[in-house]
Design an enzyme around this catalytic site. Structure first.
Site, PDB file in Angstrom:
ATOM      1  N   ARG A 282       0.812  -1.225   0.000  1.00 64.15           N
ATOM      2  CA  ARG A 282       0.000   0.000   0.000  1.00 64.15           C
ATOM      3  C   ARG A 282       0.841   1.269   0.000  1.00 64.15           C
ATOM      4  O   ARG A 282       0.464   2.269  -0.602  1.00 64.15           O
ATOM      5  CB  ARG A 282      -0.925  -0.008   1.228  1.00 64.15           C
ATOM      6  N   HIS A 339      -5.611   5.300   6.690  1.00 68.11           N
ATOM      7  CA  HIS A 339      -6.394   4.073   6.849  1.00 68.11           C
ATOM      8  C   HIS A 339      -6.035   3.297   8.120  1.00 68.11           C
ATOM      9  O   HIS A 339      -6.907   2.761   8.787  1.00 68.11           O
ATOM     10  CB  HIS A 339      -6.152   3.201   5.623  1.00 68.11           C
ATOM     11  N   ARG A 373       1.783  -2.107   6.974  1.00 65.54           N
ATOM     12  CA  ARG A 373       1.031  -3.338   7.253  1.00 65.54           C
ATOM     13  C   ARG A 373       0.547  -3.984   5.955  1.00 65.54           C
ATOM     14  O   ARG A 373       0.131  -3.293   5.031  1.00 65.54           O
ATOM     15  CB  ARG A 373      -0.189  -3.009   8.111  1.00 65.54           C
ATOM     16  N   SER A 378      -4.184  -7.377   9.889  1.00 67.69           N
ATOM     17  CA  SER A 378      -4.579  -6.622  11.066  1.00 67.69           C
ATOM     18  C   SER A 378      -5.644  -7.343  11.892  1.00 67.69           C
ATOM     19  O   SER A 378      -5.574  -7.371  13.126  1.00 67.69           O
ATOM     20  CB  SER A 378      -5.079  -5.255  10.633  1.00 67.69           C
ATOM     21  N   LEU A 379      -6.618  -7.927  11.205  1.00 73.44           N
ATOM     22  CA  LEU A 379      -7.620  -8.718  11.934  1.00 73.44           C
ATOM     23  C   LEU A 379      -6.915  -9.858  12.663  1.00 73.44           C
ATOM     24  O   LEU A 379      -7.212 -10.164  13.820  1.00 73.44           O
ATOM     25  CB  LEU A 379      -8.669  -9.266  10.966  1.00 73.44           C
TER      26      LEU A 379
HETATM   27  C1  LIG Z   1     -12.694   0.337   6.204  1.00 71.37           C
HETATM   28  C2  LIG Z   1     -11.704  -0.609   6.825  1.00 71.37           C
HETATM   29  C3  LIG Z   1     -11.514  -1.872   6.280  1.00 71.37           C
HETATM   30  C4  LIG Z   1     -10.582  -2.747   6.841  1.00 71.37           C
HETATM   31  N1  LIG Z   1     -10.424  -4.001   6.298  1.00 71.37           N
HETATM   32  C5  LIG Z   1      -9.545  -4.863   6.853  1.00 71.37           C
HETATM   33  C6  LIG Z   1      -9.404  -6.188   6.333  1.00 71.37           C
HETATM   34  O1  LIG Z   1     -10.080  -6.581   5.390  1.00 71.37           O
HETATM   35  N2  LIG Z   1      -8.501  -7.012   6.931  1.00 71.37           N
HETATM   36  C7  LIG Z   1      -7.727  -6.629   7.999  1.00 71.37           C
HETATM   37  O2  LIG Z   1      -6.927  -7.419   8.486  1.00 71.37           O
HETATM   38  N3  LIG Z   1      -7.868  -5.378   8.522  1.00 71.37           N
HETATM   39  C8  LIG Z   1      -8.756  -4.496   7.988  1.00 71.37           C
HETATM   40  N4  LIG Z   1      -8.896  -3.240   8.528  1.00 71.37           N
HETATM   41  C9  LIG Z   1      -8.194  -2.913   9.788  1.00 71.37           C
HETATM   42  C10 LIG Z   1      -8.886  -3.617  10.955  1.00 71.37           C
HETATM   43  O3  LIG Z   1     -10.268  -3.626  10.759  1.00 71.37           O
HETATM   44  C11 LIG Z   1      -8.581  -2.934  12.295  1.00 71.37           C
HETATM   45  O4  LIG Z   1      -7.213  -2.697  12.430  1.00 71.37           O
HETATM   46  C12 LIG Z   1      -9.018  -3.828  13.457  1.00 71.37           C
HETATM   47  O5  LIG Z   1     -10.359  -4.218  13.294  1.00 71.37           O
HETATM   48  C13 LIG Z   1      -8.830  -3.083  14.764  1.00 71.37           C
HETATM   49  O6  LIG Z   1      -9.442  -3.802  15.791  1.00 71.37           O
HETATM   50  P1  LIG Z   1      -9.335  -3.276  17.292  1.00 71.37           P
HETATM   51  O7  LIG Z   1     -10.124  -4.205  18.128  1.00 71.37           O
HETATM   52  O8  LIG Z   1      -7.924  -3.026  17.633  1.00 71.37           O
HETATM   53  O9  LIG Z   1     -10.024  -1.826  17.253  1.00 71.37           O
HETATM   54  P2  LIG Z   1     -11.518  -1.344  16.939  1.00 71.37           P
HETATM   55  O10 LIG Z   1     -12.308  -2.336  16.201  1.00 71.37           O
HETATM   56  O11 LIG Z   1     -11.345   0.001  16.333  1.00 71.37           O
HETATM   57  O12 LIG Z   1     -12.168  -1.203  18.385  1.00 71.37           O
HETATM   58  C14 LIG Z   1     -11.796  -0.170  19.274  1.00 71.37           C
HETATM   59  C15 LIG Z   1     -12.726  -0.178  20.462  1.00 71.37           C
HETATM   60  O13 LIG Z   1     -12.270   0.780  21.406  1.00 71.37           O
HETATM   61  C16 LIG Z   1     -13.338   1.642  21.784  1.00 71.37           C
HETATM   62  N5  LIG Z   1     -12.744   2.931  22.187  1.00 71.37           N
HETATM   63  C17 LIG Z   1     -12.107   3.840  21.435  1.00 71.37           C
HETATM   64  N6  LIG Z   1     -11.695   4.877  22.194  1.00 71.37           N
HETATM   65  C18 LIG Z   1     -12.069   4.592  23.470  1.00 71.37           C
HETATM   66  C19 LIG Z   1     -11.928   5.260  24.712  1.00 71.37           C
HETATM   67  N7  LIG Z   1     -11.302   6.434  24.819  1.00 71.37           N
HETATM   68  N8  LIG Z   1     -12.453   4.678  25.822  1.00 71.37           N
HETATM   69  C20 LIG Z   1     -13.085   3.475  25.746  1.00 71.37           C
HETATM   70  N9  LIG Z   1     -13.235   2.794  24.594  1.00 71.37           N
HETATM   71  C21 LIG Z   1     -12.736   3.346  23.468  1.00 71.37           C
HETATM   72  C22 LIG Z   1     -14.232   1.686  20.553  1.00 71.37           C
HETATM   73  O14 LIG Z   1     -15.531   2.117  20.869  1.00 71.37           O
HETATM   74  C23 LIG Z   1     -14.153   0.211  20.138  1.00 71.37           C
HETATM   75  O15 LIG Z   1     -15.022  -0.558  20.923  1.00 71.37           O
HETATM   76  C24 LIG Z   1      -9.819  -2.344   7.964  1.00 71.37           C
HETATM   77  C25 LIG Z   1     -10.004  -1.065   8.511  1.00 71.37           C
HETATM   78  C26 LIG Z   1     -10.931  -0.196   7.950  1.00 71.37           C
HETATM   79  C27 LIG Z   1     -11.101   1.168   8.538  1.00 71.37           C
END
Ligand SMILES: Cc1cc2nc3c(=O)[nH]c(=O)nc-3n(C[C@H](O)[C@H](O)[C@H](O)COP(=O)(O)OP(=O)(O)OC[C@H]3O[C@@H](n4cnc5c(N)ncnc54)[C@H](O)[C@@H]3O)c2cc1C
Length: 546
Positions: A282, A339, A373, A378-379
């Site tokens: 990317r 992103h 990445r 990432s998932l």
């Molecule tokens: C459009 C898009 C498509 C993507 N597609 C892919 C893909 O196909 N494959 C892949 O591997 N990755 C993909 N990614 C990246 C991947 O989805 C994310 O990196 C991953 O889901 C992050 O998971 P997480 O649990 O770390 O965070 P998140 O799913 O962002 O969860 C964060 C949590 O923290 C909470 N939170 C935030 N701030 C606070 C706070 N101050 N206090 C309390 N709670 C808080 C939120 O409400 C949420 O519940 C994509 C990302 C995007 C944006």
């Protein structure tokens, strides 16, 4: 029984909570909104793993090598090895708890090609991989909820960690409904708050991901790592509210990037990088689009309606809905957009920070992706890191000794400060400053940066910080938006300082004044904070890199 607080209920927070509960620990899972609204549900493209029946020659070793090379060798090899080795088991576990992966007519799981990968190894669930995984993990968490091992609480924002002499005893949280702070102590605190999207305004991600928790912990002495590595996804379309992602799956299915000169299509990625040019990483593609002499388009129309309907229905729908484009007949005008964040909280291989009992998992932690990445990793990293932290917490011998009452004077002080600022009615332009910050960040930490631009960004952020420190309160936005401002600005400054310090180009960090990769910088950037002073260091021997 050990007690664990998990902040953030996306895929990383859910995976960590379920694993902790499975190991007999009691979990309090806090977030402002339900998991169904986390950024994780937006993931559509897929999740990487090497499983039997893949392309000839594919193996875990090549997944490891692709990940390390894609990240320009800044990710810890041991950590990446663990990630890739666990991928097969993670996919099997996801399937077992109800994730339905797409299969071909013979019932074999489908794989698609993703950028920077030597083989097709990205598994997907139609166009809703993230949603499917979140749903399955919620069901898993509910199983433990019914046994009293997980309590899920909404409307809760992280406020600060409860720290004493390098040990974490829990968190101070803000309950949005009660408009009150409270302290919760535990044996471990896990931060799973996702990326830093809203620092940059309009991105592909959720504006709930604002980096506040990362910035606040930084102000409390927690080191951050590799903040300058911000992934621009090469293909998005502009809409009024955000940049809608045009998944890498389009290029995985053969989509071709081009621009036009004198009515002729120039397939610039193929011309420069050969037949796999559209599937470069990317960082490379975003730069080439940025430097293209005119608007860039992505063409997939040649695949035909039947295949597009089957393989890329969400892309078809997004383009029709937001831009009135029929991708079966015409190319998609694309622009790169912020992103994903490779940088974040610095953690050791077990996902513990330098503060005992404080862990970080998922996108808010920096570990597996180095300077760039790979799509689909990432998932995987969110689940793997959640599980790794849970296992480490289970293995830790000590139970923490401090309880809520030990923090009562700290709580009273913070609550009084918050109430005083909430009582003030002077118009304080919180959202205006956030909008200005987003403009600054887009300008200073764009796809291509230089010293002058980064320094100008630092001047801006210093000014916003000086305004924010003359704290007042904007009653037209939530209390959270008010109190989070300083943490967000401090994180922004740390990212700018990291970018300024790295005088080379590597992965997603491209400096026009230092265009080459430089071996002297083949190490992580660590930024730390002490009473208002910021220190950036590059320590090759640092434990975070092992
Ligand atoms: C459009 C898009 C498509 C993507 N597609 C892919 C893909 O196909 N494959 C892949 O591997 N990755 C993909 N990614 C990246 C991947 O989805 C994310 O990196 C991953 O889901 C992050 O998971 P997480 O649990 O770390 O965070 P998140 O799913 O962002 O969860 C964060 C949590 O923290 C909470 N939170 C935030 N701030 C606070 C706070 N101050 N206090 C309390 N709670 C808080 C939120 O409400 C949420 O519940 C994509 C990302 C995007 C944006």
């Amino acid at each position: 029984m050990k007690k664990v607080i998990v902040i953030g209920s996306g895929i990383a927070g859910l995976a960590c909570s379920a694993t902790c509960a499975k190991k007999g620990m009691q979990v309090l899972l806090l977030s402002p909104a339900p998991s169904e609204r986390s950024q994780s549900v937006m993931a559509s493209g897929g999740i990487n793993a090497v499983l039997p029946g893949g392309e000839p020659g594919d193996n875990v070793e090549s997944h490891i090598e692709d990940t390390l090379r894609g990240g320009r060798y800044l990710s810890g090899k041991r950590a990446v090895t663990g990630l890739c080795q666990s991928a097969g088991q993670i996919l099997q576990d996801l399937e077992r708890i109800g994730t339905v992966f797409s299969v071909d007519a013979a019932g074999a799981p489908k794989r698609r090609a993703f950028g920077g990968q030597s083989h097709k190894r990205t598994f997907y669930c139609g166009a809703s991989t993230g949603k499917q995984i979140v749903t399955a993990l919620i069901m898993e968490a509910r199983k433990y909820e019914s046994r009293g091992l997980i309590e899920r609480r909404l409307w809760c924002h992280f406020y600060k960690a409860l720290l004493r002499e390098g040990v974490c005893y829990g968190a101070m949280i803000f309950d949005e409904k009660k408009k009150q702070l409270e302290t919760v102590t535990a044996d471990a605190l896990v931060i799973a708050t996702g990326g830093q999207n809203s620092l940059f305004g309009k991105t592909t991600g959720s504006n709930m991901c604002d980096g506040y928790a990362v910035g606040r912990l930084f102000m409390q002495g927690v080191a951050l790592k590799n903040l300058e590595f911000i992934q621009y996804h090469p293909t998005t379309i502009e809409t009024a509210q955000k940049k809608m992602l045009i998944s890498e799956a389009v290029r995985g299915e053969g989509g071709r990037l081009f621009y036009e000169t004198n009515g002729r299509r120039v397939y610039f990625m193929e011309e420069k990088y050969g037949p796999r040019g559209n599937l470069m990483t990317r960082d490379v593609i975003s730069r080439e689009i940025f430097l293209a002499p005119g608007p860039v388009y992505l063409d997939i129309s040649f695949l035909g309606k039947k295949a597009i309907d089957e393989k890329l229905p969400e892309v078809k729908e997004v383009c029709a809905k937001y831009r009135g484009i029929d991708i079966c007949r015409e190319p998609i005008p694309v622009v790169p957009s912020v992103h994903f964040f490779m940088g974040g909280i610095a953690v050791h291989n077990n996902h513990e920070t330098d503060m005992k009992g404080l862990f970080a998992v998922g996108e808010c932690a920096s570990m597996y992706h180095g300077a760039n990445r790979l799509g689909g990793n990432s998932l995987l990293a969110a689940i793997h890191s959640g599980r790794t932290a849970a296992n480490a917490i289970a293995d830790e011998a000590a139970e923490r000794v401090m309880r809520e009452e030990d923090f009562s004077s700290e709580l009273a002080g913070e609550q009084a400060r918050l109430e005083m600022s909430m009582a003030s009615k002077s118009p304080f332009p919180v959202m205006y400053i956030r909008d200005m910050l987003a403009e600054t960040m887009q300008r200073s930490l764009g796809i291509i940066r230089d010293e002058a631009g980064i320094s100008a960004g630092l001047e801006d952020v210093d000014y916003y910080l000086s305004v924010a420190n003359r704290i007042s309160y904007d009653g037209s936005v939530s209390a959270y938006h008010n109190f989070s401002l300083t943490g967000i600005l401090t994180l922004a400054k740390a990212a700018l300082l990291s970018a300024k310090a790295r005088k080379e180009s590597r992965g997603a960090h491209c400096r026009s004044d230092y265009p080459e990769e430089d071996e002297n910088y083949a190490c992580a950037t660590i930024v730390s904070y002490d009473g208002g002073s910021y220190t950036v260091s590059f320590d090759k021997e640092h434990a975070y890199e092992s």
